[in-house]
Design a protein around this motif. Structure first.
Motif, PDB file in Angstrom:
ATOM      1  N   ASN A 171      40.359   0.550  52.043  1.00  9.92           N
ATOM      2  CA  ASN A 171      41.000   1.558  52.887  1.00  9.92           C
ATOM      3  C   ASN A 171      41.940   2.466  52.102  1.00  9.92           C
ATOM      4  N   GLY A 172      41.839   2.443  50.781  1.00  9.52           N
ATOM      5  CA  GLY A 172      42.674   3.320  49.984  1.00  9.52           C
ATOM      6  C   GLY A 172      41.985   4.656  49.743  1.00  9.52           C
ATOM      7  N   VAL A 173      42.412   5.351  48.693  1.00 10.13           N
ATOM      8  CA  VAL A 173      41.799   6.623  48.325  1.00 10.13           C
ATOM      9  C   VAL A 173      41.117   6.455  46.971  1.00 10.13           C
ATOM     10  N   TYR A 174      40.507   7.528  46.475  1.00 13.63           N
ATOM     11  CA  TYR A 174      39.699   7.444  45.264  1.00 13.63           C
ATOM     12  C   TYR A 174      40.145   8.446  44.207  1.00 13.63           C
ATOM     13  N   HIS A 175      39.631   8.214  42.994  1.00 10.86           N
ATOM     14  CA  HIS A 175      39.720   9.231  41.939  1.00 10.86           C
ATOM     15  C   HIS A 175      38.394   9.199  41.196  1.00 10.86           C
ATOM     16  N   VAL A 176      37.659  10.305  41.249  1.00 16.04           N
ATOM     17  CA  VAL A 176      36.335  10.392  40.637  1.00 16.04           C
ATOM     18  C   VAL A 176      36.463  10.976  39.232  1.00 16.04           C
ATOM     19  N   LEU A 177      36.101  10.184  38.240  1.00 15.56           N
ATOM     20  CA  LEU A 177      36.233  10.619  36.848  1.00 15.56           C
ATOM     21  C   LEU A 177      35.204  11.664  36.453  1.00 15.56           C
ATOM     22  N   GLY A 178      34.033  11.596  37.059  1.00 18.01           N
ATOM     23  CA  GLY A 178      32.974  12.532  36.692  1.00 18.01           C
ATOM     24  C   GLY A 178      32.157  12.072  35.502  1.00 18.01           C
ATOM     25  N   GLY A 179      32.212  10.787  35.193  1.00 16.65           N
ATOM     26  CA  GLY A 179      31.452  10.245  34.075  1.00 16.65           C
ATOM     27  C   GLY A 179      32.184   9.079  33.439  1.00 16.65           C
ATOM     28  N   LEU A 180      31.659   8.612  32.317  1.00 14.94           N
ATOM     29  CA  LEU A 180      32.261   7.514  31.553  1.00 14.94           C
ATOM     30  C   LEU A 180      32.329   7.921  30.087  1.00 14.94           C
ATOM     31  N   ILE A 181      33.297   7.373  29.374  1.00 15.62           N
ATOM     32  CA  ILE A 181      33.406   7.646  27.948  1.00 15.62           C
ATOM     33  C   ILE A 181      32.181   7.084  27.244  1.00 15.62           C
ATOM     34  N   HIS A 234      38.503  14.847  43.336  1.00 16.16           N
ATOM     35  CA  HIS A 234      37.305  15.377  42.679  1.00 16.16           C
ATOM     36  C   HIS A 234      36.000  14.866  43.280  1.00 16.16           C
ATOM     37  N   ASN A 235      36.072  14.271  44.466  1.00 14.55           N
ATOM     38  CA  ASN A 235      34.853  13.874  45.154  1.00 14.55           C
ATOM     39  C   ASN A 235      34.176  15.120  45.731  1.00 14.55           C
ATOM     40  N   ILE A 236      32.862  15.069  45.918  1.00 10.96           N
ATOM     41  CA  ILE A 236      32.159  16.184  46.537  1.00 10.96           C
ATOM     42  C   ILE A 236      32.669  16.370  47.957  1.00 10.96           C
ATOM     43  N   SER A 237      32.909  17.618  48.349  1.00  8.81           N
ATOM     44  CA  SER A 237      33.537  17.873  49.640  1.00  8.81           C
ATOM     45  C   SER A 237      33.116  19.229  50.185  1.00  8.81           C
ATOM     46  N   ASP A 238      33.236  19.386  51.504  1.00  6.29           N
ATOM     47  CA  ASP A 238      33.007  20.694  52.119  1.00  6.29           C
ATOM     48  C   ASP A 238      34.301  21.502  52.168  1.00  6.29           C
ATOM     49  N   GLN A 239      35.431  20.801  52.035  1.00  2.00           N
ATOM     50  CA  GLN A 239      36.739  21.441  52.160  1.00  2.00           C
ATOM     51  C   GLN A 239      37.504  21.376  50.839  1.00  2.00           C
ATOM     52  N   ARG A 240      38.638  22.075  50.798  1.00  2.00           N
ATOM     53  CA  ARG A 240      39.496  22.070  49.610  1.00  2.00           C
ATOM     54  C   ARG A 240      39.978  20.655  49.287  1.00  2.00           C
ATOM     55  N   VAL A 241      40.311  19.911  50.345  1.00  4.07           N
ATOM     56  CA  VAL A 241      40.695  18.499  50.219  1.00  4.07           C
ATOM     57  C   VAL A 241      39.740  17.688  51.077  1.00  4.07           C
ATOM     58  N   CYS A 242      39.149  16.641  50.521  1.00  2.00           N
ATOM     59  CA  CYS A 242      38.124  15.876  51.231  1.00  2.00           C
ATOM     60  C   CYS A 242      38.713  15.104  52.410  1.00  2.00           C
ATOM     61  N   GLU A 243      37.831  14.602  53.271  1.00  2.00           N
ATOM     62  CA  GLU A 243      38.253  13.896  54.472  1.00  2.00           C
ATOM     63  C   GLU A 243      39.018  12.616  54.156  1.00  2.00           C
ATOM     64  N   ILE A 244      38.653  11.946  53.065  1.00  3.63           N
ATOM     65  CA  ILE A 244      39.338  10.701  52.705  1.00  3.63           C
ATOM     66  C   ILE A 244      40.767  10.989  52.264  1.00  3.63           C
ATOM     67  N   THR A 266      30.449  10.346  42.691  1.00  8.83           N
ATOM     68  CA  THR A 266      30.375  10.323  44.154  1.00  8.83           C
ATOM     69  C   THR A 266      29.514   9.183  44.672  1.00  8.83           C
ATOM     70  N   ARG A 267      28.464   8.815  43.943  1.00  7.84           N
ATOM     71  CA  ARG A 267      27.596   7.725  44.381  1.00  7.84           C
ATOM     72  C   ARG A 267      28.376   6.424  44.524  1.00  7.84           C
ATOM     73  N   ASP A 268      29.369   6.217  43.657  1.00  6.26           N
ATOM     74  CA  ASP A 268      30.169   5.003  43.726  1.00  6.26           C
ATOM     75  C   ASP A 268      31.113   5.028  44.925  1.00  6.26           C
ATOM     76  N   VAL A 269      31.641   6.206  45.243  1.00  5.19           N
ATOM     77  CA  VAL A 269      32.468   6.340  46.454  1.00  5.19           C
ATOM     78  C   VAL A 269      31.650   5.947  47.675  1.00  5.19           C
ATOM     79  N   MET A 270      30.436   6.447  47.751  1.00  9.63           N
ATOM     80  CA  MET A 270      29.566   6.145  48.885  1.00  9.63           C
ATOM     81  C   MET A 270      29.244   4.661  48.960  1.00  9.63           C
ATOM     82  N   ALA A 271      28.994   4.046  47.793  1.00  4.99           N
ATOM     83  CA  ALA A 271      28.673   2.615  47.765  1.00  4.99           C
ATOM     84  C   ALA A 271      29.846   1.777  48.265  1.00  4.99           C
ATOM     85  N   ILE A 272      31.056   2.117  47.819  1.00  7.75           N
ATOM     86  CA  ILE A 272      32.243   1.359  48.236  1.00  7.75           C
ATOM     87  C   ILE A 272      32.555   1.600  49.701  1.00  7.75           C
ATOM     88  N   GLU A 273      32.422   2.827  50.164  1.00  7.04           N
ATOM     89  CA  GLU A 273      32.674   3.135  51.570  1.00  7.04           C
ATOM     90  C   GLU A 273      31.725   2.350  52.476  1.00  7.04           C
TER      91      GLU A 273
END
Length: 205
Positions: A102-112, A62-72, A89-96
């Motif tokens: 070197n793992g992969v991510y899961h973007v929740l899209g918010g917090l409870i 669920h990260n922002i991407s140009d493709q169906r499946v992101c590069e990561i 996505t901002r957190d993905v960028m910060a960690i990268e």
């Protein structure tokens, strides 16, 4: 604020809708664009329109991407047994930017956040659980902001994920309570990931 032109007023009003942009800043931005060549303004306008019309979200994380499946997610160089759960996505960028993960991510899209009317059903929780069912995941890292909403979300997710035979950890709290990941410096954030601790251990602190 008095405007000499309705067109100017409308443009300023639209820019002022952006987060952190007041009317004075909006006016400065609009006047800057007016001083640019028409071609430059057209490129600016086209980039925003194209972004809104063509942007996609990775079907896996669920990260922002140009493709169906992101590069990561599509990279064979990443450790797909390790999932880092983040807010957006901002957190993905910060960690990268730390170059410590070197793992992969899961973007929740918010917090409870019950106060804001955001519950678990508004987040990408079900798809995370499906990934754990279908993939050979060994560890899930919670890398959420050190806020009440972040802690609430981690607590909820931990209860949902306990059914799986995986390690569940959270980033070390070198980050002050109330801090958001995107504003943490790269060294501190990198160390927090590298020195992550089992989630159960963090509860006793």
């Amino acid at each position: 604020m008095n405007f000499s032109s309705k067109l100017l007023e409308n443009a300023v009003a639209e820019f002022a809708k952006l987060p952190g942009v007041g009317q004075k800043t909006a006016l400065r931005l609009v006047l800057h664009l007016l001083n640019q060549d028409k071609e430059e303004v057209q490129k600016f306008s086209s980039a925003i329109t194209k972004l809104r019309e063509e942007i996609r979200f990775c079907e896996v994380c669920h990260n922002i991407s140009d493709q169906r499946v992101c590069e990561i997610c599509s990279s064979h160089k990443r450790d797909h047994s390790l999932i880092c759960v983040v807010e957006d996505t901002r957190d993905v960028m910060a960690i990268e930017n730390t170059s410590q993960y070197n793992g992969v991510y899961h973007v929740l899209g918010g917090l409870i956040s019950p106060m804001d009317g955001v519950g678990p059903s508004d987040l990408q929780v079900d798809s995370l659980i499906e990934r754990l069912k279908n993939d050979e995941i060994k560890e899930v890292i919670f890398a959420l902001s050190a806020t009440m909403e972040g802690d609430t979300t981690i607590f909820y997710l931990h209860k949902k994920l306990k059914q799986f035979n995986i390690s569940i950890s959270t980033i070390a709290r070198g980050i002050a309570f109330g801090g958001e990941l995107e504003y943490v410096d790269e060294i501190t954030l990198g160390r927090s990931i590298a020195t992550r601790v089992p989630y159960e251990n963090s509860l006793s602190r």
